[in-house]
Every structure is written in structure tokens, then in C-alpha cells.
Design an enzyme around this catalytic site. Structure first.
Site, PDB file in Angstrom:
ATOM      1  N   SER A 174       0.798  -1.224   0.000  1.00  0.00           N
ATOM      2  CA  SER A 174       0.000   0.000   0.000  1.00  0.00           C
ATOM      3  C   SER A 174       0.835   1.279   0.000  1.00  0.00           C
ATOM      4  O   SER A 174       0.430   2.284  -0.590  1.00  0.00           O
ATOM      5  CB  SER A 174      -0.975   0.011   1.179  1.00  0.00           C
ATOM      6  OG  SER A 174      -0.297  -0.169   2.402  1.00  0.00           O
ATOM      7  N   HIS A 216       0.598   5.024   4.460  1.00  0.00           N
ATOM      8  CA  HIS A 216      -0.076   5.626   3.311  1.00  0.00           C
ATOM      9  C   HIS A 216       0.384   7.075   3.101  1.00  0.00           C
ATOM     10  O   HIS A 216       0.643   7.495   1.972  1.00  0.00           O
ATOM     11  CB  HIS A 216      -1.590   5.585   3.511  1.00  0.00           C
ATOM     12  CG  HIS A 216      -2.147   4.189   3.464  1.00  0.00           C
ATOM     13  ND1 HIS A 216      -3.481   3.906   3.657  1.00  0.00           N
ATOM     14  CD2 HIS A 216      -1.540   2.992   3.256  1.00  0.00           C
ATOM     15  CE1 HIS A 216      -3.676   2.605   3.537  1.00  0.00           C
ATOM     16  NE2 HIS A 216      -2.511   2.028   3.308  1.00  0.00           N
TER      17      HIS A 216
END
Length: 398
Positions: free
Chosen positions: A269, A319
Site C-alpha cells: 500500500s 499511506h
């Protein structure tokens, strides 16, 4: 006139023809399914083709022109091409706005390069069944086309996907051998600050990005990688695309290192958010983001990923770290001439930011110690025959 499903089936059949016979890609479809856009940058006469089930008299010339220009920017081609209607209204035909029907095609020089196009569409006694059959045929053609073109056009995306799948397969084997998922993750290179600090396993900043131990997790990430890779690998080239992905993985894990000392982190991610950051910069650079459709899609993607970041067990820090890395490299790798000074400024700012992150990391020489997990990892390595590595960990950690 015919039933609407007859026009819909013709629209789908014509799309299938362009993909199968001339190598076009189906890019977008309108919400009401009356408009399909096809792109083939290798076709110099008609690189962008719009297909519609509406009559030409209902075409919105301004909206079509803007969408054509946006696609031309994104796919680096000319905004040339034709608009084809399958509706048999012939009063508004021009060189670029043409009609194709059963055994009929407009007298257009631009349309003439598509041989036997007038034989593609046929009247049906059961338009509903014809539509279902057309959709099935199109789906089969798209799958075959994507499978052939994707392998050749996106080597980095395919290589990363393959590595993730191989490591996931090893993780499945270890879990089937009775090793729990957390221990398996640490064994295969997950981010684990304890091992980075005390066992000096700095490679975990990278290896964690290719590791998944949950089926849903890897499927979601590989799906996102495929979508982003198909857009960005041709834009940035293989090396720069890989650089953005790796920078996102490292940057994401660097943020996790600073804010969360006890977590076992894994997954792609951070790299995916870097690609999102680079995509946002690219859309701003090319001004494609001014297109309302593109803007809505970008906002939707960002909102979905923001929601995912807020879910339990998901690292917001990874993230954020990945996204900022992608934004920085998006500016550095940009080609817009008016951004020359901005590129230099961002490069300097990015270097200072990276140095600051490294300095902050050096001020965090501590972590939460989970002795039970450490012992499980050491025991697991011994069980599978790598006692020398287990002894090394035992010596460094205790």
C-alpha cells in the site's frame, strides 16, 4: 426505428470489432451506456474513436471535443478521430460524424480505413438476446486482448505482481505447516522495528512491501497495482515507475518506523499510495484534471483510499509516507517546460525532507519488545532447518 436494446447491442458489437480487428482499447463508457470511447495511439488517422447509440443530432460537440483532448493528453496522441453513431439518422452526417448500420456506412474518408465495418452489425429478431450475446463476446475479447498486451506493455507491474504472488505462496505454505500469520510475516521480511534495530535487518524497509499473508489483502493490492500500472508505467517508463513504487514502500515504512514502534507491517500500500501521488501530479501537469469526468474519478479514488486508511489494522502513516514520496517524484519526473524552476525547488525540498526523516529516525532508537513473538520466530527458523540464522537472531536479540 428499432428497440433501444438493438442499438445497445450494435454499440457493443462495434466496440468488439475495434478491439479485435484494430487493437483499440475501450477506455470509458458513459453512465447511461450510450457512449463508448476507444483509443489506439498507433492509429495515426483515428487514434481516438467515439461510438454512440444516440443519433448524431444529439451529439454534444463541445463535451466530445473536451473529452477527446483529455484522452489525447493522457495517451500522448493526437485528438483526431471519428464519432460513430449506430442510430440510422443520416441528415447530420459529416466527415467526422458518421453512421454505421447493417450493410451501411457513411461515405467518409476517415471511416474507409475500417474494412467491412458495414458487415459487423445485423438486425436481430430478439434484440435482448443479441445484447446479452454481444456483452459476452466483448468481455471475452477484452480479456484476451488485455492478457496479450498487458504482459508486453507493463513488465514492471507484472514482475512486482509475480514476486508478491510467489512470496504469498510461501506464506501460505508456512501457515499450513502450523506457523501463525504474524510469525510467518516476520520470517518473510515484514517491517518489524525490533529486528531492524537489534538484528540490523534494514532490508525490511523494502521486503515488507512485497509481502502479504491474507488472500483478500493481496487481491486488493494487486488489483490496484494493475490499474495504476496500466496508466503510469507507460507515462513514466519502466525505471521511473519502479523508482516511484520503491520510494513509496520505503517512505511509508520510514513513517511507520517513526510513529509506531511495535507494529508488524506488510503490504504494497505504501507503494500504491506513491503511485496515486504521482498520478495526481501528472493529471495536474497535463491539465487533464480540469476535465470534470477525470476530476470526479480522482476525487472518488482519493476518498475510497482515505476511507481504507481509516480502517482498523491499516497504517495511515504508511499511506501518508508513500503518498508524499509519490508527489515529490511526480514533480521531479515531470516534463512540463514551465515547471523547470519548480522541479529544481521540489528536488531540493525533497532532499531536505528525506534528510530530516532520516535524522528523526535516528532519534527513535527504541521499540516495543514482544519476547513471545521473537521466540516464536527463532523457534520457527530452527524447525525448518535454518538453525544458523535462528542462532544469529538469538545472539543479537537476547
Amino acid at each position: 426505428m428499432y428497440k433501444q436494446t438493438q442499438y445497445d447491442s450494435w454499440l457493443i458489437e462495434l466496440s468488439n470489432y475495434f478491439i479485435k480487428e484494430y487493437g483499440y482499447q475501450m477506455i470509458t463508457m458513459s453512465k447511461d451506456n450510450t457512449e463508448i470511447w476507444m483509443v489506439n495511439p498507433l492509429n495515426k488517422v483515428n487514434p481516438i474513436v467515439m461510438l454512440s447509440s444516440l443519433p448524431i443530432s444529439r451529439f454534444n460537440a463541445e463535451a466530445i471535443g473536451k473529452h477527446r483532448e483529455s484522452l489525447a493528453i493522457v495517451f500522448k496522441t493526437m485528438a483526431e478521430g471519428i464519432n460513430i453513431s449506430v442510430y440510422p439518422e443520416k441528415d447530420y452526417i459529416t466527415e467526422k460524424n458518421v453512421v454505421v448500420g447493417p450493410l451501411y456506412k457513411s461515405n467518409s474518408l476517415a471511416l474507409s480505413q475500417f474494412k467491412n465495418i458495414e458487415t459487423v452489425l445485423k438486425e436481430s429478431n430478439n434484440p435482448d438476446r443479441a445484447l446479452s450475446k454481444a456483452v459476452i463476446n466483448l468481455k471475452r475479447t477484452v480479456q484476451q486482448s488485455q492478457k496479450k498486451s498487458f504482459v508486453k506493455a507493463f513488465p514492471v507491474t507484472n514482475a512486482i505482481s509475480t514476486i508478491c504472488i510467489v512470496i504469498f505462496s510461501i506464506a501460505v505454505y508456512l501457515r499450513m505447516s502450523g506457523i501463525d500469520s504474524t510469525t510467518t510475516a516476520v520470517m518473510l521480511g515484514a517491517f518489524y522495528k525490533r529486528f531492524i534495530l537489534d538484528a540490523h535487518e534494514y532490508w525490511r524497509f523494502i521486503t515488507a512491501g512485497f509481502l502479504h499473508v491474507d488472500f483478500v489483502h493481496i487481491m486488493m493490492n494487486l488489483f490496484a497495482l494493475r490499474n495504476l500500472g496500466s496508466m503510469l508505467e507507460p507515462v513514466y517508463g519502466h525505471k521511473k515507475f519502479l523508482a516511484i513504487l520503491l520510494a513509496g514502500i520505503i517512505g511509508g515504512n520510514a513513517f511507520v518506523y517513526i510513529v509506531d514502534s511495535g507494529v508488524v507491517g506488510l503490504g504494497l500500500s505504501g507503494g500504491l499510495f506513491a503511485l496515486l501521488g504521482a498520478l495526481l501530479v501528472y493529471l495536474i501537469e497535463t491539465q487533464a484534471i480540469k476535465n470534470p469526468k477525470v476530476l470526479r474519478q480522482v476525487v472518488s479514488i482519493l476518498m475510497i483510499n482515505l476511507f481504507i486508511s481509516l480502517m482498523p489494522g491499516v497504517s495511515m502513516a504508511a499511506h501518508i509516507g508513500g503518498f508524499q514520496a509519490g508527489v515529490f517524484l511526480g514533480f521531479v519526473f515531470s516534463k512540463r517546460s514551465s515547471w523547470s524552476t519548480l522541479r529544481k525547488q521540489v528536488a531540493v525540498l525533497g532532499s531536505i525532507f528525506a534528510i530530516a526523516i532520516i535524522y528523526i529516525m535516528t532519534q527513535k532508537p527504541y521499540t516495543t519488545v514482544d519476547l513471545a513473538l521473537d521466540n516464536r520466530v527463532i523457534d520457527a527458523w530452527s524447525q525448518i532447518g535454518l538453525k544458523s540464522y535462528a542462532d544469529r537472531l538469538l545472539r543479537l536479540l537476547f
